[in-house]
Design a protein around this motif. Structure first.
Motif, mmCIF file in Angstrom:
data_model
loop_
_atom_site.group_PDB
_atom_site.id
_atom_site.type_symbol
_atom_site.label_atom_id
_atom_site.label_comp_id
_atom_site.label_asym_id
_atom_site.label_seq_id
_atom_site.Cartn_x
_atom_site.Cartn_y
_atom_site.Cartn_z
ATOM 1 N N LYS A 1 0.837 -1.205 0.000
ATOM 2 C CA LYS A 1 0.000 0.000 0.000
ATOM 3 C C LYS A 1 0.873 1.256 0.000
ATOM 4 N N HIS A 2 1.951 1.198 0.778
ATOM 5 C CA HIS A 2 2.869 2.335 0.854
ATOM 6 C C HIS A 2 3.485 2.616 -0.519
ATOM 7 N N ILE A 3 3.882 1.571 -1.220
ATOM 8 C CA ILE A 3 4.490 1.722 -2.544
ATOM 9 C C ILE A 3 3.506 2.341 -3.526
ATOM 10 N N VAL A 4 2.295 1.818 -3.540
ATOM 11 C CA VAL A 4 1.273 2.335 -4.466
ATOM 12 C C VAL A 4 0.999 3.809 -4.184
ATOM 13 N N SER A 5 0.836 4.141 -2.902
ATOM 14 C CA SER A 5 0.533 5.519 -2.510
ATOM 15 C C SER A 5 1.689 6.472 -2.833
ATOM 16 N N THR A 6 2.906 6.060 -2.472
ATOM 17 C CA THR A 6 4.087 6.912 -2.691
ATOM 18 C C THR A 6 4.335 7.149 -4.171
ATOM 19 N N ASP A 7 4.282 6.083 -4.962
ATOM 20 C CA ASP A 7 4.509 6.227 -6.402
ATOM 21 C C ASP A 7 3.435 7.090 -7.051
ATOM 22 N N ALA A 8 2.197 6.936 -6.591
ATOM 23 C CA ALA A 8 1.105 7.739 -7.139
ATOM 24 C C ALA A 8 1.298 9.217 -6.817
ATOM 25 N N ASN A 9 1.712 9.504 -5.586
ATOM 26 C CA ASN A 9 1.946 10.898 -5.183
ATOM 27 C C ASN A 9 3.094 11.523 -5.969
ATOM 28 N N ARG A 10 4.161 10.760 -6.182
ATOM 29 C CA ARG A 10 5.304 11.275 -6.941
ATOM 30 C C ARG A 10 4.921 11.529 -8.396
ATOM 31 N N SER A 11 4.154 10.617 -8.965
ATOM 32 C CA SER A 11 3.719 10.785 -10.348
ATOM 33 C C SER A 11 2.804 11.993 -10.497
ATOM 34 N N ALA A 12 1.920 12.169 -9.520
ATOM 35 C CA ALA A 12 0.994 13.306 -9.554
ATOM 36 C C ALA A 12 1.761 14.621 -9.425
ATOM 37 N N PHE A 13 2.802 14.639 -8.606
ATOM 38 C CA PHE A 13 3.617 15.841 -8.429
ATOM 39 C C PHE A 13 4.280 16.238 -9.740
ATOM 40 N N VAL A 14 4.906 15.267 -10.396
ATOM 41 C CA VAL A 14 5.598 15.538 -11.661
ATOM 42 C C VAL A 14 4.607 15.967 -12.735
ATOM 43 N N LYS A 15 3.446 15.344 -12.747
ATOM 44 C CA LYS A 15 2.421 15.708 -13.735
ATOM 45 C C LYS A 15 1.925 17.123 -13.500
ATOM 46 N N ARG A 16 1.705 17.472 -12.249
ATOM 47 C CA ARG A 16 1.153 18.797 -11.932
ATOM 48 C C ARG A 16 2.140 19.916 -12.225
ATOM 49 N N TYR A 17 3.377 19.745 -11.784
ATOM 50 C CA TYR A 17 4.333 20.849 -11.878
ATOM 51 C C TYR A 17 5.203 20.840 -13.137
ATOM 52 N N PHE A 18 5.220 19.704 -13.849
ATOM 53 C CA PHE A 18 6.050 19.641 -15.048
ATOM 54 C C PHE A 18 5.301 19.105 -16.266
ATOM 55 N N ASN A 19 4.029 18.747 -16.077
ATOM 56 C CA ASN A 19 3.223 18.196 -17.157
ATOM 57 C C ASN A 19 3.972 17.065 -17.856
ATOM 58 N N SER A 20 4.520 16.159 -17.043
ATOM 59 C CA SER A 20 5.346 15.081 -17.570
ATOM 60 C C SER A 20 5.013 13.768 -16.872
ATOM 61 N N ASP A 21 5.410 12.655 -17.488
ATOM 62 C CA ASP A 21 5.162 11.319 -16.949
ATOM 63 C C ASP A 21 6.427 10.817 -16.271
ATOM 64 N N ALA A 22 6.378 10.637 -14.963
ATOM 65 C CA ALA A 22 7.559 10.224 -14.199
ATOM 66 C C ALA A 22 8.085 8.861 -14.619
ATOM 67 N N SER A 23 7.230 8.007 -15.158
ATOM 68 C CA SER A 23 7.644 6.655 -15.531
ATOM 69 C C SER A 23 8.098 6.535 -16.984
ATOM 70 N N ASP A 24 8.042 7.622 -17.732
ATOM 71 C CA ASP A 24 8.431 7.616 -19.149
ATOM 72 C C ASP A 24 9.962 7.577 -19.250
ATOM 73 N N SER A 25 10.501 6.473 -19.757
ATOM 74 C CA SER A 25 11.957 6.301 -19.807
ATOM 75 C C SER A 25 12.647 7.322 -20.709
ATOM 76 N N SER A 26 11.908 7.942 -21.625
ATOM 77 C CA SER A 26 12.514 8.940 -22.514
ATOM 78 C C SER A 26 12.891 10.220 -21.765
ATOM 79 N N ASN A 27 12.414 10.347 -20.526
ATOM 80 C CA ASN A 27 12.747 11.513 -19.702
ATOM 81 C C ASN A 27 14.061 11.335 -18.950
ATOM 82 N N TYR A 28 14.767 10.215 -19.211
ATOM 83 C CA TYR A 28 15.997 9.915 -18.485
ATOM 84 C C TYR A 28 17.113 9.512 -19.443
ATOM 85 N N ASP A 29 18.337 9.713 -18.986
ATOM 86 C CA ASP A 29 19.507 9.303 -19.755
ATOM 87 C C ASP A 29 19.952 7.902 -19.374
#
Length: 221
Positions: A169-197
């Protein structure tokens, strides 16, 4: 706010100011590492070990948030940059907001400015807070740390003393919160591998090995 974190920030400002006065030249090689991570993937452990071996400064969520709070009432952090540097930070923030069609509130503006200020000084590892989205320069290595769900669950159980169900439950909640943060403030997908080197799996790579891979990427080997 933690007094120890505030002390760390004061010391960081002093180091930046010293570098500014001595006019230390900016290195052209990669001198910023951003680390995004899945919950339980040991991303923070990788960042901490990397800083120990490179001498880079470590900035994680709590430190960045404290820096943002500090900047609400003082420009001391931004003033560690020269006037030209401050203008560049403002330009970067403005361009990013316009490019990604974001609504810039007070928090987002301060977040962008703090991340960009850290980036301008260099020699830093930034964990989380969408730093990989804000810092897209040749001097930045954007890393994503992942791991299989079973490995992450076991890690959370071990470090937070949770049952398996609570860890999941902690993993699901934490990952969801992190993804929502990145989406809100950067309009980006945290899990999209193209966003990383670089994407590293600590389910197959130990923390020490992951750090060695990052160091090789830093030095271009």
């Amino acid at each position: 706010m933690s007094k120890s974190i505030n002390k760390m920030i004061d010391e960081q400002v002093k180091r930046w100011e010293l570098g500014k006065k001595e006019e230390i030249p900016v290195k052209k090689s990669i001198n910023i590492v951003t680390i995004s991570r899945e919950s339980g993937s040991q991303g923070y452990a990788v960042a901490k070990k990397l800083c120990q071996e490179t001498g880079f400064d470590l900035f994680h969520n709590q430190i960045v948030e404290t820096m943002i709070e500090t900047s609400k009432n003082s420009r001391v952090l931004l003033e560690t940059l020269d006037e030209r540097g401050m203008n560049i930070v403002d330009d970067i923030v403005s361009n990013f907001v316009n490019e990604h069609h974001l609504w810039a509130d007070e928090y987002s503006k301060l977040l962008f400015k703090i991340l960009t200020t850290i980036g301008k000084h260099g020699n830093a590892v930034i964990v989380g807070r969408g730093a990989n989205c804000a810092l897209k320069t040749q001097q930045t290595l954007r890393v994503r740390i992942i791991a299989p769900i079973n490995s992450r669950c076991a890690q959370i159980q071990k470090t937070l003393y949770m049952s398996k169900d609570d860890a999941q439950k902690h993993i699901v909640s934490t990952d969801a919160n992190r993804s929502a943060f990145v989406k809100r403030y950067f309009n980006s997908d945290a899990s999209d591998s193209s966003n990383y080197d670089l994407v590293l799996n600590t389910g197959t790579l130990a923390v020490e090995k992951a750090v060695q891979v990052i160091k090789c990427a830093l030095h271009g080997n």
